[in-house]
Design an enzyme around this catalytic site. Structure first.
Site, PDB file in Angstrom:
ATOM      1  N   ARG A  26       0.837  -1.198   0.000  1.00  0.00           N
ATOM      2  CA  ARG A  26       0.000   0.000   0.000  1.00  0.00           C
ATOM      3  C   ARG A  26       0.873   1.250   0.000  1.00  0.00           C
ATOM      4  NH1 ARG A  26       2.437   2.284   3.172  1.00  0.00           N
ATOM      5  NH2 ARG A  26       2.339   2.316   5.457  1.00  0.00           N
ATOM      6  N   GLU A  32      -0.563  10.741   7.885  1.00  0.00           N
ATOM      7  CA  GLU A  32       0.629   9.987   8.312  1.00  0.00           C
ATOM      8  C   GLU A  32       0.811  10.065   9.813  1.00  0.00           C
ATOM      9  OE1 GLU A  32       1.746   7.484   6.546  1.00  0.00           O
ATOM     10  OE2 GLU A  32       2.248   8.866   4.923  1.00  0.00           O
ATOM     11  N   HIS A  33       1.110   8.915  10.398  1.00  0.00           N
ATOM     12  CA  HIS A  33       1.321   8.798  11.844  1.00  0.00           C
ATOM     13  C   HIS A  33       0.100   9.261  12.619  1.00  0.00           C
ATOM     14  CE1 HIS A  33       5.570   7.558  12.119  1.00  0.00           C
ATOM     15  NE2 HIS A  33       5.629   8.086  10.910  1.00  0.00           N
ATOM     16  N   ASP A  35      -2.870   7.066  12.455  1.00  0.00           N
ATOM     17  CA  ASP A  35      -3.743   5.904  12.724  1.00  0.00           C
ATOM     18  C   ASP A  35      -3.636   5.438  14.165  1.00  0.00           C
ATOM     19  OD1 ASP A  35      -1.165   4.862  12.312  1.00  0.00           O
ATOM     20  OD2 ASP A  35      -1.819   3.188  11.060  1.00  0.00           O
ATOM     21  N   GLY A 126       8.572   1.695   2.820  1.00  0.00           N
ATOM     22  CA  GLY A 126       7.357   2.414   3.238  1.00  0.00           C
ATOM     23  C   GLY A 126       6.120   1.952   2.494  1.00  0.00           C
ATOM     24  N   SER A 129       5.382  -3.743   3.239  1.00  0.00           N
ATOM     25  CA  SER A 129       5.650  -5.147   2.917  1.00  0.00           C
ATOM     26  C   SER A 129       5.472  -6.023   4.158  1.00  0.00           C
ATOM     27  CB  SER A 129       7.053  -5.307   2.338  1.00  0.00           C
ATOM     28  OG  SER A 129       8.010  -4.876   3.275  1.00  0.00           O
ATOM     29  N   ASP A 177      -2.430  -0.169   7.656  1.00  0.00           N
ATOM     30  CA  ASP A 177      -1.882  -1.052   6.632  1.00  0.00           C
ATOM     31  C   ASP A 177      -2.746  -2.297   6.458  1.00  0.00           C
ATOM     32  OD1 ASP A 177       0.054   0.832   6.658  1.00  0.00           O
ATOM     33  OD2 ASP A 177       1.590  -0.388   7.600  1.00  0.00           O
ATOM     34  N   LYS A 221      12.354  -2.050   9.809  1.00  0.00           N
ATOM     35  CA  LYS A 221      11.663  -1.932  11.090  1.00  0.00           C
ATOM     36  C   LYS A 221      12.353  -2.679  12.229  1.00  0.00           C
ATOM     37  CE  LYS A 221       7.935   0.695  10.861  1.00  0.00           C
ATOM     38  NZ  LYS A 221       6.723   0.051  10.447  1.00  0.00           N
TER      39      LYS A 221
END
Ligand code: NG1
Length: 451
Positions: A26, A32-33, A35, A126, A129, A177, A221
């Site tokens: 996606r 952004e940041h 959720d 980003g 995945s 995501d 990550k």
């Protein structure tokens, strides 16, 4: 799909033909940041995915192989309680899915599976995945238990379950995501609201495309990037507590604020202007020390740290809570307006909002990096109406809104300006026009030749 099935038969010979499932990556157009604070987002799926070929095993072992040799073969035994492998170990994403489904539906320790993973979704760019892998593993594990996804309700429930599941890996993300990967629709972006999870598809703009450009700065990550990411949710925990305290003083001493997003619906239902006034009183200084936070909330500093910050180091000048809170409020407004811009087919407005979002992510939230800033700058000069980082940031990709008839010129200019000097042997510049596809699902099993 055919290739991954052939690969599977070679990797796990004998037995029945494998089944297949897929989960797309996606991009996030805006939001952004937000959720993890229960504030809305506006992502879309992309036409790159993770494909799994898999077959049930009756001995409870889960064997994972990957067509990418960067990910070594791993296996683990299914159990009611699974413990995470070392940070960065890729079986954690499968364990996260299996552990969550075991918690939800009970564990039959004899259920195992052989899995081969193939992907054309770049890692640490980003493009989610990791969540695509979690979702795909969940679909495979559901399938070996003969459980089917049945309609939208199931997809929403699974998305919520897997959002929590991914915390197993150590990141404290929100649910964007998993929701868009499971519920995305072809040719649409998804406006997503949380608690409860709601998805509103919004058609993508006619005559415009979204180009994804990979900065090639890896935002893995595992390790350091995870800590940088988690600083957001942790500090937002402090911000929530300060805003709650302010609400209790200004409105009602019994009011509770579970998450910042609750300011805008439910019992409170504040307007943006009211929320802004409240937040200005809640965090009146740009920088706030742990000692000041603790004093305001009637706690000892070590209590405040244990509750929200864990081992997050405190900068000598204090935490930049005011700017972070500003990002949350302004990004909330931008997401609402971006959805309206999509519905009104107003590309200029969407582009402006995307640009403003990037500035806010970079300056107020501190999640950009020099390469991403340079890439958006180049993109705007090359004709993008809007350009911004997408996903967690600190590297990874940008999304660029470009008129369809200018896309070739745009990509040429970005190739010249940003990717100049990239070694030719690494192939063409890592950018592509993203098309939104339907959410994750079971694939059709290709018949072996002659069958
Ligand atoms: P990516 O870009 O996939 O690391 C992360 C979080 C999202 C969201 C974005 C920032 C996970 C799995 N994903 O996405 O929930 O917070 O950052 O908007 O933690």
């Amino acid at each position: 799909m055919e290739q991954v099935c052939a690969g599977f038969r070679a990797a796990f010979p004998g037995g029945d033909a494998p089944r297949v499932c897929r989960a797309p990556g996606r991009i996030n157009l805006i939001g952004e940041h937000t959720d993890y604070n229960g504030l809305p987002v506006l992502p879309m799926t992309v036409d790159r995915d993770i494909v799994l070929a898999f077959r049930e095993r009756p001995d409870g072992m889960i064997h994972l192989r990957n067509t990418d040799s960067a990910f070594p073969e791993v296996s683990f035994a299914n159990a009611a309680t699974l413990t995470p492998s070392a940070p960065g170990s890729w079986d954690n994403y499968c364990k996260a899915a299996v552990a969550a489904l075991n918690r939800a539906f009970g564990c039959d320790p004899r259920r195992g599976m052989d899995v081969l993973v193939a992907s054309d979704l770049p890692v640490a760019a980003g493009l989610a995945s990791s969540s695509a892998l979690v979702v795909a593993c969940a679909l495979a594990y559901l399938a070996v238990q003969d459980r089917d996804l049945d309609g939208n309700g199931d997809r929403l429930r699974l998305a919520e379950l897997l959002a929590d599941a991914e915390h197993f890996v150590g990141t404290r993300g929100g649910g964007m995501d998993q929701a868009v990967i499971l519920c995305g629709q072809a040719d649409h972006a998804c406006k997503i609201d949380f608690h409860p999870l709601r998805i509103e598809p919004a058609p993508l703009l006619p005559n415009h495309v979204v180009v994804v450009c990979d900065s090639t700065v890896k935002a893995e990550k595992g390790g350091a990037a995870r800590n940088r990411y988690n600083a957001g949710p942790r500090l937002c925990g402090v911000i929530r507590a300060l805003v709650e305290k302010q609400l209790q003083e200004e409105i009602d001493e019994d009011v509770a604020l579970e998450r910042l997003g609750d300011l805008f619906h439910g019992a409170l239902c504040l307007t943006v202007r009211e929320a802004r006034a409240l937040c200005a009183n809640a965090v009146p200084e740009p920088r706030v020390s742990l000692a000041a936070v603790a004093k305001r909330l009637g706690l000892r500093p070590d209590e405040a740290r244990a509750r929200w910050l864990d081992d997050l180091p405190e900068p000598p000048e204090g935490f930049p809570l005011q700017a972070m809170l500003r990002h949350q409020l302004t990004e909330y407004e931008r997401v609402e307006r971006a959805r309206d811009a999509l519905l009104a087919e107003d590309a200029e407005e969407l582009g402006r909002l995307m640009n403003a979002s990037h500035e806010s992510c970079a300056r107020d939230y501190g999640v950009s990096c020099p390469e991403l800033d340079r890439l958006v700058d180049i993109a705007r000069k090359a004709g993008a109406l809007g350009a911004r980082l997408t996903g967690a940031g600190f590297g990874g990709a940008t999304v660029n809104l470009v008129p369809a008839d200018r896309v070739e010129r745009f990509m040429d200019a970005v190739a010249r300006e940003y990717y100049r000097g990239f070694p030719k042997r690494q192939g063409p510049p890592p950018m592509f026009v993203a098309r939104a596809v339907n959410g994750a699902g079971m694939g059709t099993i290709p018949r072996p030749a002659g069958a």
